[in-house]
Scaffold this active site. Structure first.
Site, PDB file in Angstrom:
ATOM      1  N   LYS A   1     -35.453 -52.719  42.498  1.00 12.05           N
ATOM      2  CA  LYS A   1     -36.595 -53.289  41.776  1.00 12.05           C
ATOM      3  C   LYS A   1     -36.475 -54.790  41.544  1.00 12.05           C
ATOM      4  CE  LYS A   1     -34.869 -52.248  37.124  1.00 12.05           C
ATOM      5  NZ  LYS A   1     -35.173 -51.618  35.834  1.00 12.05           N
TER       6      LYS A   1
ATOM      7  N   ARG B   1     -33.676 -46.352  23.988  1.00 11.72           N
ATOM      8  CA  ARG B   1     -34.799 -46.618  24.879  1.00 11.72           C
ATOM      9  C   ARG B   1     -35.367 -45.256  25.250  1.00 11.72           C
ATOM     10  NH1 ARG B   1     -34.679 -50.074  30.460  1.00 11.72           N
ATOM     11  NH2 ARG B   1     -34.275 -47.999  31.298  1.00 11.72           N
TER      12      ARG B   1
END
Length: 358
Positions: A36, A131
């Protein structure tokens, strides 16, 4: 050559891939190589494939589509929890996805049925970083409900650390993940063979010999591409840090005072900037700014150059002590941090140049 540009050295990055894959495979773990930060650039995808990556991983369905078109035989993993608006594309382009919500799993199931595909999921457990992930005491009911969904196969459990809260992987939080898997196995009878322990942050624990043998899958990006220990950004032993560089061009070179003259307010980004009075200095203006790169994440290759700051389209340097004489039109190169690389990769104004050779 055109500037600004991002130079990618795939042969150098390949050395990192070989080394890190070797470490993980020796432990008995598969590796999903994450592309990414380079926006699934074909050069990095090719390196991952040729060096033996077990999976290709990304957070964007568009990047996974590119991977599917280039290497359809490679398993693909969706890293970011799927949004409801993108579940069909997740099913189309990813073989696996990370999940923590029953509603999303139900939507994936419906899309998988409609597309006549079976989709594998890794249920994420929050072991402390705060998270993504279901809290450990709620993972068993989630797995029980997900196991009933058609066209969904639960491959195992996963965790993520050191991305939001900075929590370091330890034998204890890895044991939490293992215990959750064991509880889910007992409740459902599912094998749940995959335990995806985390990302590049897990490598120091692995290298120290403290990673439990049950952890058999990692999602690795930054450590491979930048050769950094992501816990403190020091060079990761056995890797190279010169696989990428950002290059911009000098568009003005003038001697000027180091403090602006006149009443001052905020800069273009709403900041009240402080300046150090170093007298009159030679300053270079480059054709690259915050729209192209995270300027705080740039380290000049010439150690005599200082990054002073920048605006949307300009980077300001103090080049008084540069080791080489500079003139208008010269190029200046920088080593990027992860955040700088992410921005440069994404910016359409930064040319991507593949450079072969070591």
């Amino acid at each position: 050559m055109y500037t600004p540009r991002l130079e990618i050295f795939p042969d150098r990055i390949a050395e990192n891939v070989r080394y890190i894959l070797g470490l993980c495979h020796e432990h008995g773990a598969q590796v999903a190589c994450v592309s990414k930060v380079l926006r699934a650039h074909p050069a990095i995808q090719k390196v991952f494939k040729e060096e033996g990556a077990d999976m290709l991983a990304d957070s964007r369905t568009e990047n996974l589509r590119l991977a599917a078109e280039t290497y359809p035989e490679m398993p693909r993993l969706m890293l970011r929890l799927p949004a409801l608006c993108e579940v069909e594309n997740v099913i189309r382009y990813a073989d696996y996805s990370l999940n923590s919500s029953l509603g999303t799993l139900e939507a994936l199931s419906q899309a998988a049925v409609g597309l006549n595909r079976t989709h594998k999921v890794i249920i994420m457990v929050d072991v402390g970083d705060l998270r993504e992930g279901v809290w450990p005491d709620r993972v068993v009911p989630l797995v029980e409900n997900a196991a009933r969904l058609p066209n969904i196969e639960i491959a195992g459990l996963g965790a993520n650390l050191a991305c939001y809260g900075g929590v370091i992987p330890t034998p204890e939080n890895m044991r939490t993940l293992i215990d959750c898997r064991d509880a889910c196995r007992q409740a459902t009878g599912l094998p749940l063979d995959m335990l995806s322990g985390g990302n590049s942050a897990n490598l120091p624990l692995l290298m120290e010999g403290g990673m439990p043998p049950e952890i058999n899958h990692f999602r690795i990006g930054e450590a491979i591409i930048l050769g950094r220990n992501v816990l403190d950004r020091s060079p990761l032993p056995g890797t190279r840090q010169d696989g990428l560089r950002v290059v911009a061009e000098i568009i003005e070179l003038e001697s000027k005072p180091s403090i602006p003259i006149g009443p001052r307010g905020q800069d273009a980004f709403g900041n009240q900037v402080e300046f150090e009075d170093r007298g009159v200095r030679k300053r270079a203006l480059l054709n690259m700014g915050r729209q192209d790169v995270d300027i705080e994440g740039l380290t000049p290759e010439d150690e005599g150059i200082i990054v002073l700051g920048g605006s949307s389209d300009h980077l300001v340097l103090d080049v008084s002590d540069a080791h080489q004489a500079l003139q208008l039109g010269d190029e200046v190169a920088f080593m990027p941090t992860y955040s700088a690389l992410l921005a440069a990769s994404t910016s359409p104004y930064v040319e991507k140049k593949v450079v072969h050779g070591l």
